[in-house]
Each structure stands twice: as structure tokens, then as C-alpha cells.
Design an enzyme around this catalytic site. Structure first.
Site, PDB file in Angstrom:
ATOM      1  CB  CYS A 242      -0.922  -0.003   1.218  1.00 32.10           C
ATOM      2  SG  CYS A 242      -1.902   1.502   1.352  1.00 32.10           S
TER       3      CYS A 242
ATOM      4  CG  HIS B 284      -2.859   5.288   0.690  1.00 35.00           C
ATOM      5  ND1 HIS B 284      -3.416   4.046   0.455  1.00 35.00           N
ATOM      6  CD2 HIS B 284      -3.470   5.751   1.816  1.00 35.00           C
ATOM      7  CE1 HIS B 284      -4.316   3.773   1.382  1.00 35.00           C
ATOM      8  NE2 HIS B 284      -4.371   4.796   2.234  1.00 35.00           N
TER       9      HIS B 284
ATOM     10  CG  ASP C 231      -6.252   4.751  -3.580  1.00 35.45           C
ATOM     11  OD1 ASP C 231      -6.350   5.739  -2.829  1.00 35.45           O
ATOM     12  OD2 ASP C 231      -5.209   4.086  -3.690  1.00 35.45           O
TER      13      ASP C 231
ATOM     14  N   GLY D 231      -0.293   4.347  -4.565  1.00 29.79           N
ATOM     15  CA  GLY D 231       1.168   4.296  -4.555  1.00 29.79           C
ATOM     16  C   GLY D 231       1.729   3.085  -5.258  1.00 29.79           C
TER      17      GLY D 231
END
Length: 335
Positions: free
Chosen positions: A91, A93, A251, A256
Site C-alpha cells: 500500500c 499511500h 482509492d 502508490g
């Protein structure tokens, strides 16, 4: 009141996408790797994830991470990522959110002008660098895991949109990358219902047709989401994209790990050159930047090491309890 569990969290957002960091209240997690600890949680304590991700404490698009002890010598801590459907491999972010919180709250030794943060994740070790002026954390850049195109120009048949063609690429998780323009899918808030339907149908069809397996991490063995690209709203952006992942989760950030995979895809297709920067815009207009650091190999697959940059902000601190008398003890979801 009989409190059966108490949990403390730091509330962060990265480019608009929530990230709830669980700092206390977890049981001790057995396992020598993050993947083993994640498996134990899934089998023995998944109700904690549901309590924190589901309503009334969370919502259908909630995201978070459990802090755990590091498993590698250069990491500051480990993390297990969680969402509405279960647990994820990577992940980006979340890495940006965790790194920001670690520096802002003094979880690591801080240095000016940049502070290093090492994180053990299910997909492997992630190294991040946070701008630090002695008072405030700034943008975060992280060195992503080796990223690559797994299959090019693959097609799936969907119930509502017919045949959809794209690439399956890996940037810490496997995604199906597709151009939204032929399907009239602008990456804007007003189109979110259509984006969700498209993304969910493509993901389901791709998982049924293409049994992906990471060549070095066999536990990473499914397509996590669909990433739909189209024109950006800001003149300085290269593209906009929307990631539909897990159980129809959207999202709010540019994603990311998805940005890392997109950098690999564009580089290996000859669209993005060494030294070029991808300015990747989210459905709400926030931006991540990505570029290729170097080439590498994953098994016999050509890959690249991307760098991804974005910003996060702490927006709260919380203490959560579970009362066993509550008929909705571990939450629910309404879609």
C-alpha cells in the site's frame, strides 16, 4: 460497560485516502515474517479488522495498517495492511502515511533535511525518505519494490462493457491497467459509480482468467484491482487514474503501488524514458510522482525499481472500544 477490547489509532490521509494506523490493542503476533503474521491475524483475529474498517467506526472505503515489530535489520517497524475485504500485499499511500506519522510523532530518529524510515511490509522491505525541517514533515518519497509487466495486451469479457484489453503489471500488488477513454470513463468524482462497476467487473474477469503468481513471493497470487487511466484535470499532470480494488473500494489517492506498476508499464513499453517523471493524478485531483531509478530482474522477468513521491497529513487521534453487549459488536457495511 464491559470493554472487551480497546484500540488506539492515528488517523492520517494521503492525497485524500484514509489510513488508520493501529498503534496499540493488538494481540502479540506470532511469525518470523510479515506474511506469517498476516496469516495468523486472518485466521485468529479478523474481527479486529472488521471492527476498525466497517461501520460505525469506519466505512466501505476505509483503509489502515497494524504496526508490528520489524523482521529485517534495517527496518524501523513492520506493517500489515487492511481494508474492507481483508489484507493487502502493499500500500503505497499507506507507506507515505506511516512515514509521515513516524517523523511527525518521533517514532524514528529525525534528521534534517530528510529522515529515513524503513518499513517491513508483506511485499518486502520498503525504504522511505521524509522531508523534515525540524518542525514539520513534508513530501515523502519511497523506493518501491521491483515492478514489472506480467502480461501485455490481455483481454477479458465483462457483462456490462464487453471485451476489455489492458496490461497486468505489478508494483507491489498485481493490477489490470486499462485506458478508460474507449469506455467513456472520465476519472472524476461524478463518474465513480460507473468506474466502480467497470473496475469490479474487470477485476473479477481477470482473476478468473489469469492466475497470477509472483515469481519470488508465491503468497502474492491474485489481481488486487483495476486501474483506469484517462485525461487529467490539471495541466501539469501526465494522466489521471482511478484504482478500484478489494471489494469495490475506490482509492482517493493516485495509488502508490499502482503508480509504481504504472511507471514500470510505461517504461517497459517505451513511453516513459529514464529520467522522466510520471505525474499521476487521483480521482479527487491529488498527485503522486513516479520515476524509474534503475533496471533489475525478478526471476527471469525484466523489472525496474520505481520511486514514488506523495504527501500525507495527520488528521486525528482516536481510542476505540468493543463492547460485547453491542449487537453490532464488530460492525457492518452498507453499500
Amino acid at each position: 460497560m464491559k470493554i472487551s477490547r480497546s484500540l488506539s489509532t492515528v488517523e492520517v490521509h494521503t492525497g485524500g485516502e484514509a489510513f488508520r494506523i493501529v498503534t496499540s490493542g493488538l494481540p502479540r503476533l506470532p511469525g518470523d515474517t510479515i506474511v506469517q503474521r498476516r496469516a495468523w491475524l486472518k485466521e485468529n483475529a479478523d474481527e479486529i479488522r472488521r471492527a476498525l474498517m466497517f461501520e460505525p467506526r469506519g466505512h466501505a472505503d476505509m483503509y489502515g495498517g497494524y504496526l508490528t515489530e520489524p523482521v529485517s535489520p534495517t527496518a524501523d517497524f513492520g506493517v500489515i495492511f487492511l481494508h474492507n475485504e481483508g489484507y493487502s500485499d502493499h500500500c503505497g499511500h499507506g507507506v507515505i502515511a506511516l512515514s509521515t506519522a513516524a517523523v511527525e510523532l518521533g517514532w524514528v530518529q529525525r534528521t534534517v533535511p530528510e529522515t529515513r524510515v524503513g518499513i517491513d511490509a508483506p511485499c518486502g522491505f520498503i525504504e522511505a525518505f521524509v522531508q523534515w525541517d525540524g518542525e514539520h514533515a513534508g513530501p515523502v518519497r519511497f523506493v518501491n519494490v521491483p515492478s514489472f509487466i506480467w502480461r501485455r495486451d490481455v483481454s477479458v469479457d465483462t457483462p456490462s462493457f464487453g471485451t476489455v484489453t489492458g496490461d497486468i503489471a505489478y508494483g507491489g500488488a498485481f493490477y489490470f491497467y486499462v485506458d478508460g477513454a474507449p469506455f467513456d470513463l472520465p476519472v472524476r468524482e461524478a463518474a465513480v459509480e460507473k468506474l466502480i462497476r467497470f473496475g469490479a467487473e474487470v477485476k473479477a474477469a481477470a482473476n478468473a482468467k489469469y492466475p497470477v503468481v509472483h515469481p519470488e513471493i508465491p503468497e502474492i497470487n491474485h489481481i488486487y484491482g483495476t486501474i483506469i487511466a484517462n485525461a487529467p484535470r490539471h495541466p501539469g499532470s501526465t494522466q489521471a487514474n482511478c484504482c478500484v480494488f478489494a471489494d469495490r473500494e475506490v482509492d482517493r489517492s493516485p495509488t502508490g503501488s499502482g503508480t509504481g506498476g504504472r511507471v514500470a508499464q510505461l517504461y517497459q513499453r517505451g513511453v516513459l524514458a529514464a529520467g522522466d517523471t510520471l505525474v499521476n493524478e487521483s480521482i479527487v485531483g491529488t498527485v503522486f510522482k513516479g520515476r524509474v531509478l534503475r533496471e533489475t530482474m525478478v526471476g527471469d522477468i525484466p523489472a525496474v525499481i520505481p520511486e514514488v513521491e506523495g504527501s500525507a497529513h495527520i488528521c486525528g487521534f482516536a481510542n476505540w472500544i468493543v463492547d460485547e453487549r453491542d449487537p453490532l459488536t464488530y460492525g457492518f457495511l452498507v453499500r
